[in-house]
Design a protein around this motif. Structure first.
Motif, PDB file in Angstrom:
ATOM      1  N   TYR A   9      -3.177   6.702  -0.793  1.00 16.46           N
ATOM      2  CA  TYR A   9      -3.430   8.142  -0.854  1.00 16.46           C
ATOM      3  C   TYR A   9      -4.455   8.446  -1.934  1.00 16.46           C
ATOM      4  CZ  TYR A   9       0.609   9.004   2.131  1.00 16.46           C
ATOM      5  OH  TYR A   9       1.479   9.030   3.190  1.00 16.46           O
ATOM      6  N   SER A  10      -5.356   9.375  -1.653  1.00 20.45           N
ATOM      7  CA  SER A  10      -6.304   9.843  -2.658  1.00 20.45           C
ATOM      8  C   SER A  10      -5.589  10.796  -3.610  1.00 20.45           C
ATOM      9  CB  SER A  10      -7.473  10.560  -1.991  1.00 20.45           C
ATOM     10  OG  SER A  10      -7.028  11.798  -1.441  1.00 20.45           O
ATOM     11  N   ASN A  11      -6.248  11.148  -4.719  1.00 28.18           N
ATOM     12  CA  ASN A  11      -5.664  12.101  -5.663  1.00 28.18           C
ATOM     13  C   ASN A  11      -5.461  13.474  -5.042  1.00 28.18           C
ATOM     14  OD1 ASN A  11      -5.516  10.240  -7.737  1.00 28.18           O
ATOM     15  ND2 ASN A  11      -7.492  10.795  -8.619  1.00 28.18           N
TER      16      ASN A  11
ATOM     17  N   TRP B 187      -4.615  10.578   3.099  1.00 21.42           N
ATOM     18  CA  TRP B 187      -4.380   9.169   3.402  1.00 21.42           C
ATOM     19  C   TRP B 187      -5.689   8.488   3.791  1.00 21.42           C
ATOM     20  CZ3 TRP B 187      -1.161   5.354   2.690  1.00 21.42           C
ATOM     21  CH2 TRP B 187      -1.300   4.204   3.457  1.00 21.42           C
ATOM     22  N   VAL B 188      -5.920   7.307   3.223  1.00 25.30           N
ATOM     23  CA  VAL B 188      -7.107   6.503   3.545  1.00 25.30           C
ATOM     24  C   VAL B 188      -6.631   5.166   4.088  1.00 25.30           C
ATOM     25  CG1 VAL B 188      -9.228   5.447   2.691  1.00 25.30           C
ATOM     26  CG2 VAL B 188      -8.411   7.609   1.691  1.00 25.30           C
ATOM     27  N   THR B 189      -6.904   4.910   5.360  1.00 25.09           N
ATOM     28  CA  THR B 189      -6.459   3.669   6.007  1.00 25.09           C
ATOM     29  C   THR B 189      -7.395   2.521   5.650  1.00 25.09           C
ATOM     30  OG1 THR B 189      -5.518   4.908   7.848  1.00 25.09           O
ATOM     31  CG2 THR B 189      -5.949   2.561   8.209  1.00 25.09           C
ATOM     32  N   ALA B 190      -6.808   1.383   5.299  1.00 21.82           N
ATOM     33  CA  ALA B 190      -7.616   0.200   4.980  1.00 21.82           C
ATOM     34  C   ALA B 190      -8.229  -0.374   6.252  1.00 21.82           C
ATOM     35  CB  ALA B 190      -6.745  -0.853   4.299  1.00 21.82           C
ATOM     36  N   LYS B 191      -9.437  -0.897   6.136  1.00 23.11           N
ATOM     37  CA  LYS B 191     -10.105  -1.514   7.277  1.00 23.11           C
ATOM     38  C   LYS B 191      -9.575  -2.933   7.492  1.00 23.11           C
ATOM     39  CE  LYS B 191     -14.370   1.112   6.486  1.00 23.11           C
ATOM     40  NZ  LYS B 191     -15.821   1.022   6.168  1.00 23.11           N
ATOM     41  N   GLU B 192      -9.584  -3.351   8.753  1.00 19.17           N
ATOM     42  CA  GLU B 192      -9.054  -4.666   9.109  1.00 19.17           C
ATOM     43  C   GLU B 192      -9.755  -5.787   8.334  1.00 19.17           C
ATOM     44  OE1 GLU B 192      -6.410  -7.202  10.962  1.00 19.17           O
ATOM     45  OE2 GLU B 192      -6.454  -5.006  11.044  1.00 19.17           O
TER      46      GLU B 192
ATOM     47  N   ARG C 172       0.872   9.705 -10.259  1.00 20.70           N
ATOM     48  CA  ARG C 172       0.812   9.405  -8.826  1.00 20.70           C
ATOM     49  C   ARG C 172       1.733  10.305  -7.998  1.00 20.70           C
ATOM     50  NH1 ARG C 172      -1.447   3.838  -8.335  1.00 20.70           N
ATOM     51  NH2 ARG C 172      -0.619   3.761  -6.223  1.00 20.70           N
ATOM     52  N   ILE C 173       1.909  11.517  -8.454  1.00 17.25           N
ATOM     53  CA  ILE C 173       2.630  12.515  -7.668  1.00 17.25           C
ATOM     54  C   ILE C 173       1.612  13.544  -7.200  1.00 17.25           C
ATOM     55  CG2 ILE C 173       4.366  14.338  -7.671  1.00 17.25           C
ATOM     56  CD1 ILE C 173       5.975  12.708  -9.649  1.00 17.25           C
ATOM     57  N   ARG C 174       1.573  13.761  -5.900  1.00 21.42           N
ATOM     58  CA  ARG C 174       0.566  14.632  -5.296  1.00 21.42           C
ATOM     59  C   ARG C 174       1.253  15.677  -4.435  1.00 21.42           C
ATOM     60  NH1 ARG C 174      -0.581   9.182  -5.182  1.00 21.42           N
ATOM     61  NH2 ARG C 174      -2.541   8.539  -6.149  1.00 21.42           N
ATOM     62  N   SER C 175       0.486  16.670  -4.005  1.00 20.78           N
ATOM     63  CA  SER C 175       1.046  17.682  -3.117  1.00 20.78           C
ATOM     64  C   SER C 175       0.095  17.922  -1.954  1.00 20.78           C
ATOM     65  CB  SER C 175       1.305  18.992  -3.870  1.00 20.78           C
ATOM     66  OG  SER C 175       0.095  19.540  -4.337  1.00 20.78           O
TER      67      SER C 175
ATOM     68  N   PHE D 243       4.956  14.686  -3.139  1.00 21.81           N
ATOM     69  CA  PHE D 243       5.325  13.326  -2.752  1.00 21.81           C
ATOM     70  C   PHE D 243       4.668  12.332  -3.696  1.00 21.81           C
ATOM     71  CE2 PHE D 243       1.244  13.979  -0.745  1.00 21.81           C
ATOM     72  CZ  PHE D 243       0.613  12.740  -0.816  1.00 21.81           C
ATOM     73  N   THR D 244       5.183  11.124  -3.715  1.00 22.28           N
ATOM     74  CA  THR D 244       4.532  10.018  -4.398  1.00 22.28           C
ATOM     75  C   THR D 244       4.294   8.906  -3.390  1.00 22.28           C
ATOM     76  OG1 THR D 244       4.555   8.580  -6.347  1.00 22.28           O
ATOM     77  CG2 THR D 244       6.625   8.795  -5.135  1.00 22.28           C
ATOM     78  N   ASP D 245       3.365   8.044  -3.714  1.00 20.96           N
ATOM     79  CA  ASP D 245       3.124   6.904  -2.837  1.00 20.96           C
ATOM     80  C   ASP D 245       3.983   5.733  -3.301  1.00 20.96           C
ATOM     81  OD1 ASP D 245       1.601   6.809  -5.192  1.00 20.96           O
ATOM     82  OD2 ASP D 245       0.245   5.318  -4.350  1.00 20.96           O
ATOM     83  N   TYR D 246       4.765   5.210  -2.389  1.00 17.37           N
ATOM     84  CA  TYR D 246       5.519   3.989  -2.656  1.00 17.37           C
ATOM     85  C   TYR D 246       4.664   2.847  -2.131  1.00 17.37           C
ATOM     86  CZ  TYR D 246       9.355   0.591  -2.673  1.00 17.37           C
ATOM     87  OH  TYR D 246      10.150  -0.509  -2.909  1.00 17.37           O
TER      88      TYR D 246
END
Length: 316
Positions: free
Chosen positions: A141-143, A147-152, A191-194, A200-203
């Motif tokens: 997740y960005s600040n 959501w940013v998906t990783a490339k294969e 690392r808590i964002r809204s 939410f936080t990213d686990y």
């Protein structure tokens, strides 16, 4: 300020001057970067360190935010551990999450970026499948909460070079956080964002199939209730991370340095026992153990500790 004299004081408890150290609001960012904010806050109302009121206020909010996030990380880890147990996965929770589980007093103080688990190499693909089925994805997740998906190709390239899977992440909702009226930038620091008025936080979980290349760790894995490192294994592992990543390398994670020294002093485990335990992995370099034990028990020379703290200061 967070200078070499203060770092020396934190490591071995010695002061060059009888005057108390003084920390101001400008020291907050270095204390966050070194992950020291929680442990340094314990000096509030002592004679060793004085603090600006604004810094104390930042400490109070930071400790509460950190506690809320850590509770969510622990609860999510326990749920995930139950899933892995159901799927008959040999595993070992390591690093910060293991330390939090072993030492509940750290729930306010220890800052975690991610969660780490060690599994058998031949079970990595199965563990990845389990995680994907339980809402995890390759990415971050960005600040701003996007959501940013990783490339294969990124995933494949990273996994070729490392002894772990590409990190997998999921969103963990944190309810009722708006009632505290925390500063948004401070929340982001932890690392808590809204997004859409939902906090939410990213686990983020790092799934390792080794602790370093060619190190035998299979004997450490297990099943049952939240299998984690024993204290004796935490010590040799943390010592080597401190030595290679902080003393020799470029890390400024002084939180880990202090925790390692504290565990050594409180455990009463002798240096020879740590060395013998380390030999089980096939690793025979005892230099890190000798050095860190000499710091823990103040057997290090002034010249040696000065060299270490000066290098740390230069990196902060």
């Amino acid at each position: 300020m967070l200078n070499k004299d203060f770092i020396r004081f934190l490591l071995i408890g010695e002061k060059i001057s009888q005057k108390p150290f003084h920390l101001s609001q400008k020291d907050f960012i270095p204390l966050i970067k070194t992950k020291l904010f929680g442990f340094v806050s314990e000096f509030v109302n002592t004679q060793e360190v004085t603090f600006d009121d604004k810094l104390i206020n930042l400490f109070e909010d930071s400790i509460m935010i950190n506690k809320i996030r850590n509770i969510n990380l622990i609860n999510t880890s326990i749920d995930l551990d139950n899933t892995l147990e159901t799927n008959n996965i040999n595993r070992l929770w390591i690093k910060g999450i293991s330390d939090l589980y072993n030492t509940p007093d750290y729930i306010n103080l220890r800052k975690l970026s991610d969660v780490d688990i060690l599994v058998e190499k031949n079970q990595c693909s199965f563990v990845r499948e389990i995680l994907l089925q339980n809402g995890f994805q390759h990415g971050a997740y960005s600040n701003q909460g996007e959501w940013v998906t990783a490339k294969e190709e990124e995933i494949l390239e990273m996994e070729k070079k490392h002894y772990e899977l590409f990190p997998l992440s999921k969103m963990v909702h944190i309810p009722n956080l708006d009632a505290f009226n925390f500063n948004k930038n401070l929340l982001t620091t932890f690392r808590i964002r809204s997004k859409d008025n939902i906090f939410f936080t990213d686990y983020c979980i790092d799934v390792h199939h080794g602790l370093t290349f060619d190190l035998d760790t299979s004997w450490m894995l297990g099943k049952g209730r939240f299998p984690r490192m024993e204290r004796i294994d935490e010590i040799w592992y943390f010592i080597n991370k401190v030595y290679h990543e902080i003393i020799i390398g470029e890390s400024i994670n002084l939180q880990l340095f202090l925790i390692t020294l504290k565990i050594i002093r409180e455990s009463g485990i002798e240096k020879r026992d740590i060395i013998n335990r380390l030999y089980k992995t096939g690793y025979t370099n005892t230099t890190p153990i000798e050095l860190i034990y000499s710091i823990a028990y103040k057997e290090i020379t002034s010249e040696e500790i000065d060299t270490i703290v000066e290098k740390i200061e230069s990196k902060i």
